[in-house]
Motif scaffolding. Structure first.
Motif, PDB file in Angstrom:
ATOM      1  N   ARG A   1     -78.554  24.542  16.892  1.00 55.04           N
ATOM      2  CA  ARG A   1     -78.588  25.301  18.152  1.00 55.04           C
ATOM      3  C   ARG A   1     -79.545  26.489  18.036  1.00 55.04           C
ATOM      4  O   ARG A   1     -80.327  26.763  18.957  1.00 55.04           O
ATOM      5  CB  ARG A   1     -77.175  25.768  18.499  1.00 55.04           C
ATOM      6  N   ARG A   2     -79.503  27.182  16.908  1.00 49.39           N
ATOM      7  CA  ARG A   2     -80.442  28.293  16.712  1.00 49.39           C
ATOM      8  C   ARG A   2     -81.879  27.801  16.671  1.00 49.39           C
ATOM      9  O   ARG A   2     -82.788  28.422  17.227  1.00 49.39           O
ATOM     10  CB  ARG A   2     -80.111  29.023  15.413  1.00 49.39           C
ATOM     11  N   PHE A   3     -82.093  26.665  15.995  1.00 53.91           N
ATOM     12  CA  PHE A   3     -83.435  26.075  15.943  1.00 53.91           C
ATOM     13  C   PHE A   3     -83.935  25.786  17.353  1.00 53.91           C
ATOM     14  O   PHE A   3     -85.091  26.084  17.690  1.00 53.91           O
ATOM     15  CB  PHE A   3     -83.395  24.789  15.105  1.00 53.91           C
ATOM     16  N   ARG A   4     -83.083  25.205  18.176  1.00 53.01           N
ATOM     17  CA  ARG A   4     -83.483  24.871  19.552  1.00 53.01           C
ATOM     18  C   ARG A   4     -83.868  26.133  20.325  1.00 53.01           C
ATOM     19  O   ARG A   4     -84.880  26.141  21.047  1.00 53.01           O
ATOM     20  CB  ARG A   4     -82.351  24.132  20.255  1.00 53.01           C
ATOM     21  N   CYS A   5     -83.089  27.173  20.192  1.00 55.98           N
ATOM     22  CA  CYS A   5     -83.398  28.406  20.910  1.00 55.98           C
ATOM     23  C   CYS A   5     -84.720  29.010  20.444  1.00 55.98           C
ATOM     24  O   CYS A   5     -85.528  29.482  21.254  1.00 55.98           O
ATOM     25  CB  CYS A   5     -82.265  29.407  20.730  1.00 55.98           C
TER      26      CYS A   5
ATOM     27  N   LEU B   1     -90.263  19.043  25.229  1.00 57.17           N
ATOM     28  CA  LEU B   1     -89.044  18.695  25.953  1.00 57.17           C
ATOM     29  C   LEU B   1     -88.231  17.603  25.261  1.00 57.17           C
ATOM     30  O   LEU B   1     -86.996  17.715  25.173  1.00 57.17           O
ATOM     31  CB  LEU B   1     -89.391  18.295  27.395  1.00 57.17           C
ATOM     32  N   PRO B   2     -88.851  16.529  24.746  1.00 60.65           N
ATOM     33  CA  PRO B   2     -88.033  15.535  24.038  1.00 60.65           C
ATOM     34  C   PRO B   2     -87.369  16.088  22.789  1.00 60.65           C
ATOM     35  O   PRO B   2     -86.246  15.699  22.460  1.00 60.65           O
ATOM     36  CB  PRO B   2     -89.045  14.428  23.688  1.00 60.65           C
ATOM     37  N   LEU B   3     -88.028  17.003  22.081  1.00 59.42           N
ATOM     38  CA  LEU B   3     -87.438  17.575  20.883  1.00 59.42           C
ATOM     39  C   LEU B   3     -86.262  18.483  21.240  1.00 59.42           C
ATOM     40  O   LEU B   3     -85.223  18.470  20.566  1.00 59.42           O
ATOM     41  CB  LEU B   3     -88.504  18.347  20.099  1.00 59.42           C
TER      42      LEU B   3
ATOM     43  N   LEU C   1     -92.260  23.420  12.085  1.00 62.21           N
ATOM     44  CA  LEU C   1     -90.898  22.896  11.990  1.00 62.21           C
ATOM     45  C   LEU C   1     -90.133  23.564  10.855  1.00 62.21           C
ATOM     46  O   LEU C   1     -88.991  24.008  11.026  1.00 62.21           O
ATOM     47  CB  LEU C   1     -90.941  21.380  11.778  1.00 62.21           C
ATOM     48  N   VAL C   2     -90.765  23.654   9.694  1.00 65.91           N
ATOM     49  CA  VAL C   2     -90.083  24.235   8.531  1.00 65.91           C
ATOM     50  C   VAL C   2     -89.851  25.727   8.722  1.00 65.91           C
ATOM     51  O   VAL C   2     -88.793  26.264   8.347  1.00 65.91           O
ATOM     52  CB  VAL C   2     -90.901  23.954   7.253  1.00 65.91           C
ATOM     53  N   ASP C   3     -90.806  26.421   9.321  1.00 66.51           N
ATOM     54  CA  ASP C   3     -90.625  27.850   9.586  1.00 66.51           C
ATOM     55  C   ASP C   3     -89.454  28.093  10.535  1.00 66.51           C
ATOM     56  O   ASP C   3     -88.641  29.011  10.327  1.00 66.51           O
ATOM     57  CB  ASP C   3     -91.900  28.452  10.181  1.00 66.51           C
ATOM     58  N   LEU C   4     -89.350  27.273  11.574  1.00 64.84           N
ATOM     59  CA  LEU C   4     -88.251  27.431  12.524  1.00 64.84           C
ATOM     60  C   LEU C   4     -86.912  27.094  11.879  1.00 64.84           C
ATOM     61  O   LEU C   4     -85.895  27.739  12.176  1.00 64.84           O
ATOM     62  CB  LEU C   4     -88.488  26.548  13.752  1.00 64.84           C
ATOM     63  N   LEU C   5     -86.895  26.099  10.999  1.00 62.26           N
ATOM     64  CA  LEU C   5     -85.662  25.789  10.271  1.00 62.26           C
ATOM     65  C   LEU C   5     -85.198  27.000   9.464  1.00 62.26           C
ATOM     66  O   LEU C   5     -84.017  27.357   9.463  1.00 62.26           O
ATOM     67  CB  LEU C   5     -85.877  24.591   9.346  1.00 62.26           C
ATOM     68  N   ALA C   6     -86.136  27.616   8.763  1.00 63.14           N
ATOM     69  CA  ALA C   6     -85.786  28.780   7.942  1.00 63.14           C
ATOM     70  C   ALA C   6     -85.298  29.937   8.807  1.00 63.14           C
ATOM     71  O   ALA C   6     -84.312  30.605   8.482  1.00 63.14           O
ATOM     72  CB  ALA C   6     -86.992  29.201   7.104  1.00 63.14           C
ATOM     73  N   GLN C   7     -85.978  30.184   9.918  1.00 60.18           N
ATOM     74  CA  GLN C   7     -85.563  31.269  10.805  1.00 60.18           C
ATOM     75  C   GLN C   7     -84.188  30.999  11.416  1.00 60.18           C
ATOM     76  O   GLN C   7     -83.427  31.929  11.693  1.00 60.18           O
ATOM     77  CB  GLN C   7     -86.592  31.461  11.923  1.00 60.18           C
ATOM     78  N   ALA C   8     -83.886  29.721  11.622  1.00 58.63           N
ATOM     79  CA  ALA C   8     -82.585  29.365  12.194  1.00 58.63           C
ATOM     80  C   ALA C   8     -81.458  29.518  11.191  1.00 58.63           C
ATOM     81  O   ALA C   8     -80.284  29.517  11.579  1.00 58.63           O
ATOM     82  CB  ALA C   8     -82.622  27.940  12.727  1.00 58.63           C
ATOM     83  N   GLY C   9     -81.793  29.606   9.912  1.00 50.87           N
ATOM     84  CA  GLY C   9     -80.766  29.779   8.900  1.00 50.87           C
ATOM     85  C   GLY C   9     -80.554  28.594   7.991  1.00 50.87           C
ATOM     86  O   GLY C   9     -79.685  28.626   7.109  1.00 50.87           O
ATOM     87  N   PHE C  10     -81.344  27.523   8.162  1.00 50.53           N
ATOM     88  CA  PHE C  10     -81.255  26.413   7.223  1.00 50.53           C
ATOM     89  C   PHE C  10     -81.704  26.896   5.846  1.00 50.53           C
ATOM     90  O   PHE C  10     -82.701  27.630   5.736  1.00 50.53           O
ATOM     91  CB  PHE C  10     -82.161  25.254   7.648  1.00 50.53           C
ATOM     92  N   PRO C  11     -81.031  26.497   4.774  1.00 50.60           N
ATOM     93  CA  PRO C  11     -81.491  26.883   3.436  1.00 50.60           C
ATOM     94  C   PRO C  11     -82.906  26.354   3.191  1.00 50.60           C
ATOM     95  O   PRO C  11     -83.207  25.201   3.524  1.00 50.60           O
ATOM     96  CB  PRO C  11     -80.483  26.202   2.497  1.00 50.60           C
TER      97      PRO C  11
END
Length: 431
Positions: free
Chosen positions: A31-35, A62-64, A150-160
């Motif tokens: 959810r954080r990644f999407r935002c 939009l599809p993502l 993609l990887v930067d957004l994952l990290a910002q969202a809190g994924f390890p």
């Protein structure tokens, strides 16, 4: 060790801790990644300067975003363990209870394509992570910026940071041979064959989302203006580099000229495309082969239209990701089905005409995605699985089926101790 060996070892160490993270916690990160992704929408067109900005937003962003929402709402239910109750249990198994769990494969290698380098690997990456896997993402040349985003957004969202690494674009063969737990490839048939050959040495399971040369069936009664609009849109989308773009159009001989006239008028009004030079070279070679065999070819608005290709269908069995259409006049639908049966690809198909008749025809096609009175719909709906047959590969990505494909089922059966003697008595009496 090589870079991919080191990356694989780090991922293996991260797999167990990530797999133990509760589903609810993983989905909060999605959810954080999407935002975060939604807030970046203004900068996305700059990643794809060869495309109109609106096309990037509708075909990549939009599809993502929709896929993220699908996971947030449905992943917990799809991957929930299934209890096997007493009803239907064999009589010789008294006291036995069972359940089926969905467990992650572990370390997944995603070999990303170059035509949609944000949306396609982004969906596969998120589904793999939600399923409890860790991922190595190998982008196609030109897709490095999308992979980094993609990887930067994952990290910002809190994924390890340890749950996803990006491999160099030239490391594909080395990574395939390294011994991942699962390989997901989106690419050409040639690449698919090579990956399969290399993966067989380590018995690594694979999901192959390969090319398509999609057919379009125009039934009597179809609105030819609507057919032409959809063909123009599909042929030009992403400069022709779409795996389920329309290419081979079957239409009654008496209607072929009318459809061709409408296509010419619509295409002549369109701006020129930004097709890559390698694709133009391959398409030019196909034009020469078609002409040499007696067919005709004309270019209208950067889209090549082949006509008089009856008897030349074997030449059209080729995955050239460029804007081209081949109009084949047929006497009836049975004639078209005979020609289609000889093709090696079976990714997508479209049927235009009365819905009831089109639905009956859809039952006879082997393509993995079939649209009636439209095309390319499966890429826009995150609820739908996506995959093909024949030279278009096997297995699926996306939708509930794609999420399940990123896990393996584990059956656990338990017998209550007090029922053990009863089971043995029943077994002995049956001997």
């Amino acid at each position: 060790m090589t870079f991919s060996d080191e990356a694989l070892e780090r991922l293996r160490q991260a797999a167990a801790p990530w797999g133990a993270v509760p589903m609810a916690a993983r989905l909060r990160l999605v959810r954080r990644f999407r935002c975060l992704l939604r807030r970046r929408w203004r900068m996305l067109p700059a990643l794809f300067p060869q495309r109109p900005a609106v096309e990037t937003l509708t075909a990549e962003l939009l599809p993502l975003l929709a896929a993220c929402r699908f996971l947030e709402r449905n992943a917990g239910k799809v991957l929930r363990q299934r209890k096997v109750g007493m009803w239907g249990r064999p009589l010789w198994l008294p006291g036995v209870t069972s359940r089926v769990e969905r467990r992650p494969f572990g370390v997944v290698l995603i070999l990303a394509p170059g035509n949609y380098p944000l949306m396609l690997p982004g969906i596969q990456l998120l589904q793999a992570l939600v399923a409890g896997n860790v991922v190595a993402l190998k982008p196609a040349p030109g897709g490095e910026a999308s992979a980094r985003l993609l990887v930067d957004l994952l990290a910002q969202a809190g994924f390890p940071p340890s749950v996803c690494v990006v491999l160099p674009t030239e490391s594909g063969a080395e990574a395939v041979a390294a011994g991942f737990n699962l390989i997901v490839l989106t690419g050409s048939v040639q690449t698919g064959r090579q990956v399969l050959q290399d993966a067989a040495r380590t018995l690594t399971p694979t999901i192959m989302e390969l090319s398509g040369v999609d057919p379009v069936f125009v039934l009597p009664g179809a609105d030819l203006a609507h057919v032409a609009r959809r063909l123009v849109y599909g042929a030009r989308l992403n400069n022709g580099a779409t795996c389920i773009a329309p290419h081979r159009v079957f239409i009654r001989r008496e209607d072929e000229a009318a459809l061709l006239t409408v296509l010419r008028a619509m295409l002549s009004e369109k701006p020129l495309l930004s097709c890559d030079s390698a694709g133009r070279t391959r398409l030019a070679a196909l034009v020469e082969r078609i002409k040499a065999a007696g067919g005709c070819a004309e270019t209208v608005g950067d889209v090549v239209i082949f006509t008089q290709v009856e008897g030349l269908h074997d030449l059209l069995d080729t995955d050239i990701f460029m804007p081209w259409l081949a109009l084949t006049g047929v006497s009836d639908i049975e004639d078209a089905l005979v020609l289609e049966a000889g093709m090696s690809y079976a990714l997508g198909a479209s049927i235009f005409g009365p819905v009831s008749e089109a639905a009956r025809l859809a039952q006879r096609l082997r393509s993995g995605s079939i649209c009636i009175n439209d095309l390319i719909v499966p890429t826009a709906d995150p609820r739908l699985p996506f995959g093909g047959a024949g030279s278009s590969g096997y297995g699926v990505t996306r939708g509930p089926e794609g999420l399940l494909a990123l896990t393996r089922p584990v059956a656990i059966s338990t017998r209550q101790p007090q029922n053990s003697s009863l089971w043995w008595n029943m077994k002995l009496s049956a001997m």
